[in-house]
Motif scaffolding. Structure first.
Motif, PDB file in Angstrom:
ATOM      1  N   ALA A   7       0.876  -1.402  -0.091  1.00  0.00           N
ATOM      2  CA  ALA A   7      -0.200  -0.021   0.071  1.00  0.00           C
ATOM      3  C   ALA A   7       0.586   1.386  -0.122  1.00  0.00           C
ATOM      4  CB  ALA A   7      -1.047   0.155   1.238  1.00  0.00           C
ATOM      5  N   LYS A  37      -2.840   1.274   4.848  1.00  0.00           N
ATOM      6  CA  LYS A  37      -2.716   0.102   5.413  1.00  0.00           C
ATOM      7  C   LYS A  37      -3.026  -1.299   4.524  1.00  0.00           C
ATOM      8  CE  LYS A  37      -1.294   1.891   9.349  1.00  0.00           C
ATOM      9  NZ  LYS A  37      -1.390   3.182   8.980  1.00  0.00           N
ATOM     10  N   SER A  38      -2.212  -2.028   4.411  1.00  0.00           N
ATOM     11  CA  SER A  38      -2.780  -3.336   3.612  1.00  0.00           C
ATOM     12  C   SER A  38      -2.059  -4.564   4.166  1.00  0.00           C
ATOM     13  CB  SER A  38      -2.380  -3.346   2.165  1.00  0.00           C
ATOM     14  OG  SER A  38      -2.769  -4.448   1.620  1.00  0.00           O
ATOM     15  N   ALA A  59      -2.667  -7.516   2.660  1.00  0.00           N
ATOM     16  CA  ALA A  59      -2.546  -8.351   1.525  1.00  0.00           C
ATOM     17  C   ALA A  59      -1.132  -9.245   1.499  1.00  0.00           C
ATOM     18  CB  ALA A  59      -2.947  -7.624   0.317  1.00  0.00           C
ATOM     19  N   PRO A  67      -4.638  -7.499  -3.796  1.00  0.00           N
ATOM     20  CA  PRO A  67      -4.442  -6.167  -3.143  1.00  0.00           C
ATOM     21  C   PRO A  67      -5.705  -5.234  -2.812  1.00  0.00           C
ATOM     22  CG  PRO A  67      -3.520  -6.478  -5.298  1.00  0.00           C
ATOM     23  CD  PRO A  67      -4.361  -7.644  -5.051  1.00  0.00           C
ATOM     24  N   VAL A  68      -5.529  -4.336  -1.972  1.00  0.00           N
ATOM     25  CA  VAL A  68      -6.641  -3.412  -1.344  1.00  0.00           C
ATOM     26  C   VAL A  68      -6.993  -2.238  -2.114  1.00  0.00           C
ATOM     27  CG1 VAL A  68      -6.433  -4.640   0.822  1.00  0.00           C
ATOM     28  CG2 VAL A  68      -5.313  -2.365   0.491  1.00  0.00           C
ATOM     29  N   ARG A 125      -6.333   0.752  -1.386  1.00  0.00           N
ATOM     30  CA  ARG A 125      -5.863   1.692  -0.625  1.00  0.00           C
ATOM     31  C   ARG A 125      -4.307   1.946  -1.213  1.00  0.00           C
ATOM     32  NH1 ARG A 125      -8.771  -1.169   3.053  1.00  0.00           N
ATOM     33  NH2 ARG A 125      -6.743  -2.250   3.918  1.00  0.00           N
ATOM     34  N   GLU A 170      -1.461   0.157  -3.561  1.00  0.00           N
ATOM     35  CA  GLU A 170      -1.975  -1.364  -4.134  1.00  0.00           C
ATOM     36  C   GLU A 170      -3.119  -1.081  -4.922  1.00  0.00           C
ATOM     37  OE1 GLU A 170      -0.869  -4.758  -1.057  1.00  0.00           O
ATOM     38  OE2 GLU A 170      -2.719  -3.982  -0.799  1.00  0.00           O
TER      39      GLU A 170
END
Length: 442
Positions: A299, A338-339, A341, A410-411, A413, A416
């Motif tokens: 991220a 934040k991630s 993943a 991936p998110v 955010r 990502e």
């Protein structure tokens, strides 16, 4: 008010430590721990039922564990027997158990209080089980360490764990007022110095009374101490913190979770708590590097190199200058998108790698360094991605026995978002090339 808090102590009383003079004589005189001793408290309900089982009293020093144990024995009419795990061994335990058995024959029940019970080894802890089970003793153990880590499961299963909390500022103020009533005078401190004194006690009632004694022993007649004067008298009391025990793990957990929770101010506070307590800054640097991967990942790909750079800065500058670089990264990580993943994907890949055996990778992506291997089909049909359109061949790289897997998701955010677009792009190309290959095969 009880005679315990009379304003004119005798000469004999004056020779006793202030904490001993102020020791409560009944449970309703205990300061704090209302969740245990209040009208609806755990111990209040237990005593009202007429049954008292074995207990583990868990909490920081100076919160009343020993006092409560002694008063419990008085309340239920049991003999109070006290030992310390620091100074006692197997022979001492045998003597205590034998005495309790003898007293039981005379109709006297024993409450055995074991201070620092976590200091006993596994075999010594096991020795309590028979006398607990047959009713020879009601065991009340006190510990400052987490019972889950320090006590045997068998001992814990036969006991109820009661958590004692540090004394809050109002509790400490009440204790200070009781001390002043006993002494017959107000402590010679400004309001600000008095407030600072309560903070120095760090939730420890015994420590507060010790500080009071230091002030009384060192202050001059008609002198009122301000904050600096009071600190000069009592010096400085180190925060409760043991780098190998609960304080260490509690604060690093708090630091990690406040960074994960994107709260830079709380993160800075817990970081500062650990620095002030003497934590190794390189330990903190290692944890920040871990957080950069575990909770931020792709991220914000800059988080990891910045955390590593902060560690290098500390190694170059030392303390205290280098700690600023670590504080800078604490703030950066807290505010980064934040991630987890990558963390989640890696765990899933590890799980599959452990459970799927050793399937052969596709022959097409295996090197053929010998003629024999080339004859066996190693590397046959491999497409060099740089030589095909879009630099993407779309070949299948997972073992045929497993089929295609997806770990990384991936998110939406931070960086990502862009990686997700790339993954979607390659997925479309892979599907298109797969359709074309299938059409050619037909």
């Amino acid at each position: 008010m009880s005679d315990l808090f009379a304003a004119d102590p005798t000469e004999t009383d004056k020779a006793r430590p202030l904490a001993d003079q102020l020791r409560p004589r009944a449970l309703d005189e205990v300061i704090g721990q209302t969740h245990l001793l209040g009208p609806d408290g755990t111990l209040t309900r237990m005593l009202a039922s007429g049954r008292l089982g074995s207990l583990i009293l868990w909490g920081p020093p100076g919160t009343g564990k020993t006092t409560v144990a002694r008063l419990l024995a008085d309340q239920i009419g049991f003999r109070f027997e006290q030992i310390s795990a620091i100074f006692s061994g197997v022979a001492d335990l045998k003597k205590v158990f034998e005495k309790a058995r003898f007293e039981r024959l005379s109709g006297h029940h024993t409450l055995l209080f074991v201070d620092e019970i976590h200091r006993f080894n596994r075999a010594q802890q096991d020795s309590f089980l028979p006398v607990m089970e047959d009713g020879t003793v009601v065991l009340v153990g006190a510990t400052t360490e987490n019972p889950s880590f320090e006590l045997n499961a068998a001992l814990l299963s036969r006991s109820q764990v009661l958590r004692f909390e540090s004394l809050a500022a109002p509790d400490l103020e009440l204790l200070l007022q009781r001390a002043e009533t006993l002494l017959g005078s107000i402590l010679p401190l400004t309001d600000e110095a008095r407030h600072t004194l309560l903070g120095l006690a760090d939730g420890d009632g015994r420590a507060l009374l010790g500080l009071v004694e230091e002030i009384l022993a060192s202050s001059r007649a008609n002198e009122t101490l301000d904050v600096n004067g009071m600190l000069t008298v009592v010096q400085r009391r180190a925060p409760i913190y043991d780098k190998a025990q609960d304080g260490h793990y509690n604060l690093i957990s708090a630091l990690h979770k406040t960074i994960r929770g994107s709260d830079p101010d709380a993160a800075l506070y817990y970081f500062a708590r650990m620095v002030v307590a003497g934590e190794d800054p390189l330990f903190l640097a290692r944890r920040l590097i871990r957080m950069a991967s575990e909770d931020i990942g792709n991220a914000d790909p800059q988080a990891l190199p910045l955390a590593i750079a902060a560690r290098d800065s500390y190694q170059m500058l030392g303390s205290p200058e280098g700690e600023l670089a670590l504080a800078q990264v604490v703030v950066y990580l807290a505010l980064a998108p934040k991630s987890n993943a990558v963390y989640t994907a890696f765990k899933a890949a590890i799980s599959l790698a452990k459970s799927s055996g050793s399937p052969m990778p596709p022959m097409v992506i295996l090197n053929a360094p010998t003629k024999l291997m080339k004859g066996e089909g190693y590397g046959e049909g491999y497409q060099y991605d740089h030589d095909v359109p879009d630099a993407f061949s779309g070949q299948e790289y997972f073992p045929e026995a497993l089929g295609r897997q997806q770990f990384y998701q991936p998110v939406e955010r931070g960086f990502e978002r862009d990686l997700k677009k790339r993954m979607d792009y390659f997925s479309r190309l892979r599907a298109e090339k797969s359709r074309n290959r299938n059409a050619l095969d037909e």
